[in-house]
Scaffold this motif. Structure first.
Motif, PDB file in Angstrom:
ATOM      1  N   SER A  15      -4.045  14.988   2.816  1.00  0.00           N
ATOM      2  CA  SER A  15      -4.015  13.542   3.041  1.00  0.00           C
ATOM      3  C   SER A  15      -4.710  12.937   1.835  1.00  0.00           C
ATOM      4  O   SER A  15      -5.595  13.566   1.243  1.00  0.00           O
ATOM      5  CB  SER A  15      -4.787  13.173   4.308  1.00  0.00           C
ATOM      6  OG  SER A  15      -4.155  13.735   5.439  1.00  0.00           O
ATOM      7  N   MET A  69      -6.009   9.100  -0.340  1.00  0.00           N
ATOM      8  CA  MET A  69      -6.184   7.655  -0.441  1.00  0.00           C
ATOM      9  C   MET A  69      -5.298   7.152  -1.575  1.00  0.00           C
ATOM     10  O   MET A  69      -5.189   7.813  -2.603  1.00  0.00           O
ATOM     11  CB  MET A  69      -7.638   7.327  -0.790  1.00  0.00           C
ATOM     12  CG  MET A  69      -8.636   7.829   0.206  1.00  0.00           C
ATOM     13  SD  MET A  69     -10.312   7.610  -0.428  1.00  0.00           S
ATOM     14  CE  MET A  69     -11.238   8.522   0.806  1.00  0.00           C
ATOM     15  N   PHE A 104       0.903  -0.147  -0.935  1.00  0.00           N
ATOM     16  CA  PHE A 104       1.413  -0.308   0.427  1.00  0.00           C
ATOM     17  C   PHE A 104       2.096  -1.660   0.626  1.00  0.00           C
ATOM     18  O   PHE A 104       2.566  -1.966   1.703  1.00  0.00           O
ATOM     19  CB  PHE A 104       0.287  -0.097   1.445  1.00  0.00           C
ATOM     20  CG  PHE A 104      -0.160   1.342   1.504  1.00  0.00           C
ATOM     21  CD1 PHE A 104       0.376   2.206   2.442  1.00  0.00           C
ATOM     22  CD2 PHE A 104      -1.087   1.831   0.600  1.00  0.00           C
ATOM     23  CE1 PHE A 104       0.001   3.536   2.480  1.00  0.00           C
ATOM     24  CE2 PHE A 104      -1.481   3.162   0.626  1.00  0.00           C
ATOM     25  CZ  PHE A 104      -0.930   4.020   1.572  1.00  0.00           C
ATOM     26  N   SER A 119       6.046   2.050   0.452  1.00  0.00           N
ATOM     27  CA  SER A 119       4.936   2.051   1.399  1.00  0.00           C
ATOM     28  C   SER A 119       5.209   3.029   2.552  1.00  0.00           C
ATOM     29  O   SER A 119       4.353   3.831   2.922  1.00  0.00           O
ATOM     30  CB  SER A 119       4.741   0.638   1.942  1.00  0.00           C
ATOM     31  OG  SER A 119       3.929   0.651   3.084  1.00  0.00           O
ATOM     32  N   SER A 123       3.231   6.637   3.231  1.00  0.00           N
ATOM     33  CA  SER A 123       2.585   6.777   4.548  1.00  0.00           C
ATOM     34  C   SER A 123       3.059   8.058   5.229  1.00  0.00           C
ATOM     35  O   SER A 123       2.267   8.780   5.838  1.00  0.00           O
ATOM     36  CB  SER A 123       2.907   5.581   5.448  1.00  0.00           C
ATOM     37  OG  SER A 123       2.338   4.410   4.914  1.00  0.00           O
ATOM     38  N   ASN A 180       1.296  11.249   4.131  1.00  0.00           N
ATOM     39  CA  ASN A 180      -0.138  11.333   4.473  1.00  0.00           C
ATOM     40  C   ASN A 180      -1.046  10.468   3.606  1.00  0.00           C
ATOM     41  O   ASN A 180      -2.247  10.753   3.495  1.00  0.00           O
ATOM     42  CB  ASN A 180      -0.653  12.783   4.428  1.00  0.00           C
ATOM     43  CG  ASN A 180       0.116  13.711   5.337  1.00  0.00           C
ATOM     44  OD1 ASN A 180       0.740  13.263   6.287  1.00  0.00           O
ATOM     45  ND2 ASN A 180       0.076  14.990   5.045  1.00  0.00           N
ATOM     46  N   PHE A 233      -3.085   6.936   2.853  1.00  0.00           N
ATOM     47  CA  PHE A 233      -3.606   5.769   3.571  1.00  0.00           C
ATOM     48  C   PHE A 233      -4.267   4.848   2.552  1.00  0.00           C
ATOM     49  O   PHE A 233      -4.775   5.300   1.524  1.00  0.00           O
ATOM     50  CB  PHE A 233      -4.546   6.165   4.716  1.00  0.00           C
ATOM     51  CG  PHE A 233      -5.716   7.016   4.330  1.00  0.00           C
ATOM     52  CD1 PHE A 233      -6.959   6.452   4.092  1.00  0.00           C
ATOM     53  CD2 PHE A 233      -5.591   8.397   4.219  1.00  0.00           C
ATOM     54  CE1 PHE A 233      -8.050   7.228   3.748  1.00  0.00           C
ATOM     55  CE2 PHE A 233      -6.683   9.188   3.878  1.00  0.00           C
ATOM     56  CZ  PHE A 233      -7.919   8.595   3.645  1.00  0.00           C
ATOM     57  N   GLN A 267     -12.519   0.701   7.110  1.00  0.00           N
ATOM     58  CA  GLN A 267     -11.346   1.395   7.658  1.00  0.00           C
ATOM     59  C   GLN A 267     -11.152   2.747   6.966  1.00  0.00           C
ATOM     60  O   GLN A 267     -10.811   3.726   7.604  1.00  0.00           O
ATOM     61  CB  GLN A 267     -10.081   0.543   7.482  1.00  0.00           C
ATOM     62  CG  GLN A 267      -9.986  -0.633   8.433  1.00  0.00           C
ATOM     63  CD  GLN A 267     -10.106  -0.195   9.889  1.00  0.00           C
ATOM     64  OE1 GLN A 267     -11.112  -0.423  10.543  1.00  0.00           O
ATOM     65  NE2 GLN A 267      -9.092   0.487  10.393  1.00  0.00           N
ATOM     66  N   VAL A 268     -11.378   2.770   5.653  1.00  0.00           N
ATOM     67  CA  VAL A 268     -11.238   4.019   4.890  1.00  0.00           C
ATOM     68  C   VAL A 268     -12.312   5.015   5.322  1.00  0.00           C
ATOM     69  O   VAL A 268     -12.039   6.204   5.491  1.00  0.00           O
ATOM     70  CB  VAL A 268     -11.307   3.753   3.370  1.00  0.00           C
ATOM     71  CG1 VAL A 268     -11.408   5.044   2.586  1.00  0.00           C
ATOM     72  CG2 VAL A 268     -10.085   2.972   2.934  1.00  0.00           C
ATOM     73  N   MET A 284     -11.247   6.346   8.767  1.00  0.00           N
ATOM     74  CA  MET A 284     -10.064   7.196   8.657  1.00  0.00           C
ATOM     75  C   MET A 284     -10.403   8.548   8.020  1.00  0.00           C
ATOM     76  O   MET A 284      -9.985   9.601   8.502  1.00  0.00           O
ATOM     77  CB  MET A 284      -8.981   6.487   7.837  1.00  0.00           C
ATOM     78  CG  MET A 284      -7.759   7.332   7.570  1.00  0.00           C
ATOM     79  SD  MET A 284      -6.911   7.819   9.065  1.00  0.00           S
ATOM     80  CE  MET A 284      -5.697   6.551   9.178  1.00  0.00           C
ATOM     81  N   THR A 285     -11.198   8.522   6.949  1.00  0.00           N
ATOM     82  CA  THR A 285     -11.569   9.756   6.261  1.00  0.00           C
ATOM     83  C   THR A 285     -12.393  10.651   7.174  1.00  0.00           C
ATOM     84  O   THR A 285     -12.127  11.855   7.284  1.00  0.00           O
ATOM     85  CB  THR A 285     -12.336   9.438   4.955  1.00  0.00           C
ATOM     86  OG1 THR A 285     -11.525   8.571   4.156  1.00  0.00           O
ATOM     87  CG2 THR A 285     -12.654  10.695   4.175  1.00  0.00           C
TER      88      THR A 285
END
Length: 193
Positions: A59, A61, A67, A73, A77, A80, A82, A92-93, A96-97
């Motif tokens: 995954s 960044m 995006f 985008s 996505s 994987n 984001f 949010q990052v 998510m991470t």
């Protein structure tokens, strides 16, 4: 079968023809549990190259601007990616991470934060140190050597996981952890160039 699994051998085959890549140290990538893969960043080709040769599904960044591009985008996505807003602390990052690492996934992070075409690393951003200290994920240094010139060899090297147990125990600062990671990446560059 997901889009990542379908694309991986296609990209690996194409890059093998175009960039004659060689891979070293695949056995250093842990087969299970959360992994933070930390690499130098030479080109936009880095994520697909590393993704196509790494034994684990990655995954990653990607800058938020990507995006906003229709269709692209959706594509990234499904591969994987984001979004991350560069230059700010993005909650949010962070969430998510942490979530992905707790789920035992592998995340690739480019600590320099932007592309650097030289073999001398820039100072790493402390975000990677934060994730290295705040999770139980194993941290694997990675180096890309080469310039992505057609039919000229490019090397991808996976180093041994870095032991952060002592730094986690003494609650070291993220900047110190990042510095250690950058030292390991530079050592791989120096060893294999």
């Amino acid at each position: 079968m997901n889009l990542y699994s379908i694309c991986k051998p296609i990209v690996a085959g194409l890059f093998k023809i175009l960039f004659r890549y060689k891979v070293y140290g695949k056995e250093n990538v842990p087969t299970e549990g959360g992994v933070i893969l930390c690499s130098n960043h030479k080109s936009n080709f880095d994520p697909p190259l590393i993704g196509s040769v790494c034994p684990r599904e990655l995954s990653f960044m990607a800058k938020a601007e990507l995006f906003k591009i229709p269709l692209f985008s959706q594509l990234i996505s499904n591969l994987n990616a984001f979004p991350v807003k560069r230059g700010h602390a993005d909650r949010q990052v962070l969430k998510m991470t942490m979530k992905l690492l707790e789920e035992g996934k592998t995340i690739i992070i480019f600590p320099e934060g932007t592309r650097n075409k030289t073999n001398q690393l820039k100072k790493g951003l402390s975000g990677v140190g934060f994730f290295s200290l705040r999770t139980d994920a194993q941290v694997v240094p990675c180096a890309i050597i080469g310039s992505y010139k057609l039919f000229k060899p490019t090397k991808v090297i996976f180093g041994k996981p870095i032991d952060f147990s002592e730094l986690r125990m003494r609650k070291a600062k993220p900047a110190e952890a990042t510095e250690i990671i950058m030292t390991h990446i530079q050592a791989l560059i120096d060893q294999y160039k």
